[in-house]
Design a protein around this motif. Sequence first.
Motif, PDB file in Angstrom:
ATOM      1  N   GLU A 185       9.857   1.812  -5.633  1.00 18.90           N
ATOM      2  CA  GLU A 185       9.683   0.537  -4.606  1.00 18.90           C
ATOM      3  C   GLU A 185      10.813   0.048  -4.092  1.00 18.90           C
ATOM      4  N   ARG A 186      11.341   0.506  -3.420  1.00 15.78           N
ATOM      5  CA  ARG A 186      12.063  -0.346  -2.703  1.00 15.78           C
ATOM      6  C   ARG A 186      11.997   1.102  -1.309  1.00 15.78           C
ATOM      7  N   GLU A 239       9.380   0.075   0.930  1.00 19.95           N
ATOM      8  CA  GLU A 239       9.556  -1.231   1.595  1.00 19.95           C
ATOM      9  C   GLU A 239       9.139  -0.629   3.176  1.00 19.95           C
TER      10      GLU A 239
END
Length: 909
Positions: free
Chosen positions: A71-72, A75
């Motif tokens: 998920e990072r 970004e």
Amino acid sequence: MNERRPDPDALLAHVQREEARALRGKLKIFFGGTAGVGKTYAMLTAAQRKKAEAVDVVVGYVEPHGRAETERLLEGLETIPHLLLPYGAATLREFDLDLALARKPQLILVDELAHTNAVGARHEKRWQDIEELRDAGIDVWTTVNVQHLESLNDVVASITSVRMQETVPDTVFESADEVELIDLPPEDLLQRLREGKVYVPERARMALENFFRPGNLIALRELALRKTAERVDAAMDRYRTTEGIAQPWAAGERVLVGIGPRSDGASLVRAGKRLAAALHAPWIVVYVETPDLIRLPEAERNRRIAWLRFAEQLGAETVTLGGHNAGQELLNYTRTRNVTRVLLGEPSRKGLARWMRPSTVDYLLKRIKGVDLTVVKTTEATLAARNPFLARSAAYFAAPASGKLRWPGYAFALLTIAVATAIAWFAKPVLSEANVVMVYLLAIALVALRFGRGPSLAASGASVLAFNFFFVEPIFTLNVADGQYLMTFAVLMLVGLLIGWLMSSVRMQARVAGHRERRTALLYAMARELAATRGQENIARVAVRHIAESFEAQVVVLLPDRTRKIRHPTGTAEPASLHGADLSIAQWVFDHGSPAGMGTDTLPGTPARYLPLTASETQVGQLGVLAVLPVNPRRIMLPEQAHLLETFAAQIALALERAALAERAESAAVHAESESVRNSLLAAISHDMRTPLAVISGAASALLDVDLEPTQRAELARSIVDEAAQMTQVIANVLDMTRLESGRVALRDEWISLDEVAAAAVRRVQPRLGDRPVQIEIDRGLPLVKADPVLLEQLLVNLLDNAARHTPPGTNVSVHARRGIDEIELSVADDGPGLPADIDPDMLFDKFQRGRAEGAQGGVGLGLAICRAIARAHGGEIRAERIPAGGALFAVTLPLTEEAPVVPAEAET
């Protein structure tokens, strides 16, 4: 320079492929052995680098599975909103293809290539979405595991005991521009599972106990590595072909074993197996059919067939080549298959014979480059090793007589030389001795062209003797006054032998090429005919005819019955059908899916070969058995022929599978239609029975009241009678429709008058017509009609009842009958509101079709459908029309197939 010249056809194909690729988006696949190796992580990491390089990157769909590190990486990357699709009480998130096409980025990330889309998406599979993105010129990055490749589905299922339901066609994987392998050792992957970095703890515990066992992970990792290596190998082959590089590149080992005229082929095959096993390399056993080998006795040729079968049993790929020079054919094939090691037997020719005619080993040593050539010396001191000429002669003498008459060829050779001598003798005044020699050479060439090497050798010897006897001084003797003529004789003899040898080789090669072309044409013809054939019995007959013609054999296709027992074909069989096929062997082949009979490991003494006809879909299983009994066993014993027979069997299996699937589809369609009719019927009956039953129930309850007036009781009783009659009519319509569609209704044709039929129908419907006036208009002189009076009356009753249902009181109704050229038209018309504007008139005759809401006087919607069934049963048709002035018209056309009898009363008038 010539060796580095690219093949023009290969170069053109490469250019065309590159042009086609340039118009599509590029596909990159992050490929792994199983879930959790880091494919999505690697894809997002590479995407971040692309974004830093100012590439327009968009995330179409990525499934992070709750992993924080994944998920990072999302970004900073633009993400297209998901497509939300309802699924029961839940809502599913899917990739929005339309938004992606409208956004049209340079590069889009779409995770999980093998994913199946939810109902409501444009395509069933995600790989189809990706193909559409590529067609739009958008580059795509995606991920997939090795177990999702279609070709490996069965292999993975046998290893893991889990069959993947979501698969990707191998063509999609092979069309990728780049495949990046994401590899992780099984120990590290298991550690990630235990730490919860792949699945949530509860799911990770179940995965460790089932799919993610160490043995499974090792096997899947090997499959992924091998699949990637195959892709790299194919890319290298394409590059070598495009660049015209003939010299093999030893990037991967591949062993070739060449077997020829030696008698120690089995030892050579064993040596090749040992070398291939030591190198962990694929190996090929090649047999080159040169004219010399084709002319070997039957027993010698059968030995070579046995060597090839022995090689297949040891796991080799066997290939049979045809050509004049075994060394040249092996050299070409070595370059084509990128072979790195060649094994050959020790040369049998020694000394002068080897110098005059170099062996295959000598030929390859001079010309092969970049390939290790190994010469195997066996321990068998055979006759062939000591003296190949004696060995071949012994084989010829030991071979049984072929039964072929050879003396006509030698007689023709001597006769041809005699004719050439006569021509040269009479033309002697105008021909020089050199031209006389040319006449003899022409005669030798004609003999070699027609009869081959033996007669041409006889013609060469006869021409030398005839030239010496008739044209060399002193003539009419065999003495030679001038020693120079000895050179002429030697040259004439050698050139004659050379011509005969070349002609014989060309004839033999042409015959072999003709046989192969014929077999290929027969395979194509059978595939084309099977594609146009319907029904398993017809497919079996087509297969029998083509295989019998190709292999000169008796053939039968044995199909199972409903109990899965193999049976002989019924009906008319092909003349070449094998009537004596052993059903017990065929049943074993069908049950086990393995071949049996001649040339196999199961019941090899059986004179016929039995091959299973296996469907491509594992759910379908075995479709039947192909049994072949050849006249000459070599027709199917030679590996090349055996592979061709297996190809024929595969084509037959595909055709039978197509027929079986077509029958299933038809059965499913009939079942679906039956279900639809049943549901519609139940819905209609339940709807139209509810109101009458409610009225009858209410009226009957009211009759229990003793205080009712007589008029009230009569009214209630009348309503019960009317509603019961309506229910009876509904049931009668359903039964009539069932009988008409089942074909159980037999027409009772009689010569009837339409006046009487129309009057009877109006009388039956008069209570329902009420105050709607009915006018009957029958043309004068209208002949009698041959029809079923009961059914025709029922047709008019349904049409009049339809008018009563859908027109207001006071509507005028008319019944017309007039004669056409070869038909009679019977129609019912009204001046009511007409047909609904939003319905096609032809649809009114469909079952359960209603024109408009009918209020309390409902119906099942079968009245007009029954009318059409009755009209068609009489060979006629019915149609509905809108009357421009207002109203509806229903017209029935009945054909006049016979001349109607004349009623005496009509004749007097």
